[in-house]
Each structure stands twice: as structure tokens, then as C-alpha cells.
Design a protein around this motif. Structure first.
Motif, short mmCIF file in Angstrom:
data_model
loop_
_atom_site.label_atom_id
_atom_site.label_comp_id
_atom_site.label_asym_id
_atom_site.label_seq_id
_atom_site.Cartn_x
_atom_site.Cartn_y
_atom_site.Cartn_z
N THR A 1 0.80 -1.23 0.00
CA THR A 1 0.00 0.00 0.00
C THR A 1 0.83 1.27 0.00
O THR A 1 0.56 2.21 -0.76
N LEU A 2 1.86 1.33 0.84
CA LEU A 2 2.62 2.57 0.99
C LEU A 2 3.92 2.58 0.18
O LEU A 2 4.71 3.51 0.33
N GLN A 3 4.11 1.57 -0.65
CA GLN A 3 5.30 1.56 -1.50
C GLN A 3 5.08 2.46 -2.72
O GLN A 3 3.98 2.86 -3.04
N ASN A 4 6.19 2.75 -3.38
CA ASN A 4 6.18 3.52 -4.64
C ASN A 4 5.74 4.97 -4.45
O ASN A 4 5.35 5.62 -5.43
N ILE A 5 5.77 5.46 -3.22
CA ILE A 5 5.60 6.90 -3.00
C ILE A 5 7.01 7.45 -2.85
O ILE A 5 7.71 7.10 -1.89
N PRO A 6 7.47 8.26 -3.79
CA PRO A 6 8.87 8.69 -3.81
C PRO A 6 9.33 9.26 -2.46
O PRO A 6 8.65 10.10 -1.86
N THR A 7 10.47 8.80 -2.00
CA THR A 7 11.00 9.26 -0.71
C THR A 7 11.61 10.65 -0.79
O THR A 7 11.81 11.29 0.24
N ASN A 8 11.90 11.13 -2.01
CA ASN A 8 12.50 12.46 -2.14
C ASN A 8 11.48 13.56 -2.37
O ASN A 8 11.83 14.70 -2.67
N LEU A 9 10.20 13.24 -2.19
CA LEU A 9 9.18 14.28 -2.21
C LEU A 9 9.36 15.19 -1.00
O LEU A 9 9.91 14.76 0.02
N PRO A 10 8.89 16.43 -1.06
CA PRO A 10 8.86 17.25 0.15
C PRO A 10 8.11 16.49 1.25
O PRO A 10 7.11 15.82 0.98
N ALA A 11 8.60 16.56 2.47
CA ALA A 11 8.07 15.74 3.55
C ALA A 11 6.57 15.95 3.76
O ALA A 11 5.83 14.98 4.00
N LEU A 12 6.10 17.19 3.67
CA LEU A 12 4.68 17.45 3.86
C LEU A 12 3.85 16.79 2.76
O LEU A 12 2.81 16.18 3.02
N THR A 13 4.32 16.91 1.53
CA THR A 13 3.61 16.31 0.40
C THR A 13 3.59 14.79 0.52
O THR A 13 2.57 14.15 0.26
N ARG A 14 4.72 14.21 0.93
CA ARG A 14 4.76 12.75 1.07
C ARG A 14 3.85 12.28 2.20
O ARG A 14 3.21 11.23 2.09
N ALA A 15 3.76 13.07 3.27
CA ALA A 15 2.87 12.71 4.37
C ALA A 15 1.43 12.65 3.89
O ALA A 15 0.68 11.74 4.26
N VAL A 16 1.03 13.62 3.06
CA VAL A 16 -0.33 13.62 2.52
C VAL A 16 -0.57 12.36 1.70
O VAL A 16 -1.61 11.69 1.83
N LYS A 17 0.38 12.01 0.84
CA LYS A 17 0.21 10.84 -0.01
C LYS A 17 0.16 9.55 0.81
O LYS A 17 -0.63 8.65 0.52
N LEU A 18 0.99 9.45 1.84
CA LEU A 18 0.96 8.28 2.71
C LEU A 18 -0.40 8.15 3.39
O LEU A 18 -0.99 7.06 3.44
#
Length: 262
Positions: free
Chosen positions: A134-151
Motif C-alpha cells: 500500500t505505501l510503497q512507490n511513494i517517492p521518498t525524495n518528495l517534500p516531507a509534507l507532500t509525502r505525508a499527505v500521499k501516505l
């Protein structure tokens, strides 16, 4: 004219990368070295939009397009793919993900389309043999806030989410209290972790409120910069060196600047 301009841009990049007559700096670049520039150009596009500087936006979009051309040229040199392949791939993807537009299927609501989009992306990842956790393939180099939203959005699709926004306020307060407790310790080694938890809960609140936290923080940064600069200018006009002013005076000028904006 459009195709002529694109062909011209592709030829420019090819010349820049020519091993014998090209630009030494451009010749040395590879995917990894160009990637940070690609990210930077995307942020500059967002900044121009934030400032509503449409002339600048035109220029920044050109810079971002150049990044696509740059990566495509490197890929061409390595016999991986070329610019035409990139365009063909995105055309196929857009048509495939919008059957309600291109295949005469029933037109969904915007929310339903977002869900269908995510389902289609999951099928594509599975078809490509990628990890479908489920939480794979969300780029780790996204801005942290943006990645938190996607997670959080990914987890929410499986039902792991707060049902009401009011309940998240309680979680925010809980995390803030835990941070304060940690900071009260002699050794507050866990403060960074607790602060991260607080930020994560705030992102969750923003998501439920329909607020993009990355955009909100960018806006807050811009507002602070604007007001701080105006405060400095006013202090100079009044003959008051910034470093000689105490916090009471600075707060007075800060409030003065704020009042002028209202």
C-alpha cells in the motif's frame, strides 16, 4: 510551428551534448546530476504561480520542459528511449486513465475519478511487476509534507483514517502535549520524533480540511518574508537600527506592518 519549435529544442539539446563540439558542462551531466535541477525547476514553476507572475510562469515552464528534453537526450544516448517515446507514453496513459472522455464511458464525479485514477495506477504498478504494498512507490525524495499527505491518502483508502475532522484536533493536542513533556526532560532526545508526530497529525488535519499543507506553508513563508522585509524598511526609514531594537519595539513594527495589509 509547434512541432518546428519542439524539433528545434531537441536539436539544441543534441548539440549541447555533442561529445566533440558541445558544452563541457552539459556533456558531463547524467540522470543523477540533472535530477536536482528538475526538482528545482518544478518548484520555480510553483513559485511563479503562487506570485501570479504569468510572464515568469511562461519562462519557468520552458525551463521545466527543457528538463524533460535533457533526460530524454541522455536516455537516447544510452539506447533506453527517446523523446517520442516519452510523449507516446504519456498520451497512452492519459487516454487509458480517462475512458469517460475517450471511450464514451459514464462520466464520474471528480471524487470518483480520483479513486478510479488511483485504482488504475495500482493496476499499472502490478502489471509492471512493482511492489504493490500500500505505501510503497511513494517517492521518498518528495517534500516531507507532500509525502505525508500521499501516505495518509493511501492508508485512508483502506479505511485507516479518522472519520471526523474534530477527532483529529484531539490527536493534534495529544501530540503537542507529548512534545512539551519530552522537552521538559533533562535529556529530550525524543523531541525530534515527537515534533515529527505533531507535524504528521497537522498534515492529517489539513488533508481533512481540504488544505494542501505544502502550499499553505509556502504561503506562510512568503507572508513572513514580505512582512519582515517591510518591517526592516520601516525601521530604516525611522532611523532605528534593527539590531538595537528590543523585542517590544520589533513587535510594535510587526503589528504596524500587519495592520497596513488589512
Amino acid at each position: 510551428m509547434l512541432m518546428a519549435n519542439i524539433d528545434h529544442l531537441l536539436k539544441i539539446m543534441c548539440q549541447l551534448r555533442d561529445p566533440e563540439s558541445g558544452c563541457p558542462w552539459d556533456i558531463e551531466q547524467d540522470f543523477q546530476s540533472i535530477a536536482p535541477h528538475t526538482i528545482e525547476e518544478a518548484y520555480e514553476v510553483a513559485d511563479a504561480i503562487e506570485r501570479e507572475d504569468w510572464s515568469e510562469l511562461k519562462s519557468e515552464l520552458g525551463d521545466l520542459l527543457l528538463q524533460t528534453v535533457y533526460h530524454s537526450q541522455i536516455a537516447t544516448e544510452r539506447d533506453l528511449f527517446d523523446f517520442d517515446d516519452v510523449v507516446a507514453a504519456i498520451c497512452h496513459k492519459m487516454v487509458d486513465r480517462h475512458p469517460h472522455v475517450f471511450a464514451n464511458q459514464e462520466r464520474p464525479t471528480s471524487a470518483a475519478q480520483t479513486e478510479l485514477w488511483e485504482q488504475q495506477k495500482e493496476r499499472e504498478r502490478a502489471g509492471a511487476g512493482r511492489d504493490t504494498s500500500t505505501l510503497q512507490n511513494i517517492p521518498t525524495n518528495l517534500p516531507a509534507l507532500t509525502r505525508a499527505v500521499k501516505l495518509q491518502k493511501r492508508a485512508a483508502r483502506l479505511g485507516f483514517d479518522w472519520p471526523k475532522i474534530n477527532e483529529i484536533i484531539g490527536k493534534v493536542a495529544e501530540e503537542a502535549e507529548e512534545l512539551l513533556q519530552e522537552l521538559s526532560q533533562v535529556d529530550s532526545a525524543g523531541a525530534t520524533e515527537e515534533f515529527g508526530d505533531l507535524l504528521f497529525s497537522l498534515v492529517n488535519f489539513a488533508r481533512h480540511a481540504g488544505i494542501d499543507p505544502e502550499s499553505a506553508l509556502r504561503s506562510a513563508n512568503s507572508k513572513f518574508t514580505r512582512r519582515f522585509t517591510a518591517m526592516e524598511e520601516q525601521l530604516r526609514r525611522d532611523g532605528k537600527p534593527f539590531e538595537s531594537c528590543d523585542l517590544t519595539i520589533l513587535n510594535h513594527y510587526w503589528e504596524l506592518v500587519k495592520s497596513r495589509e488589512n
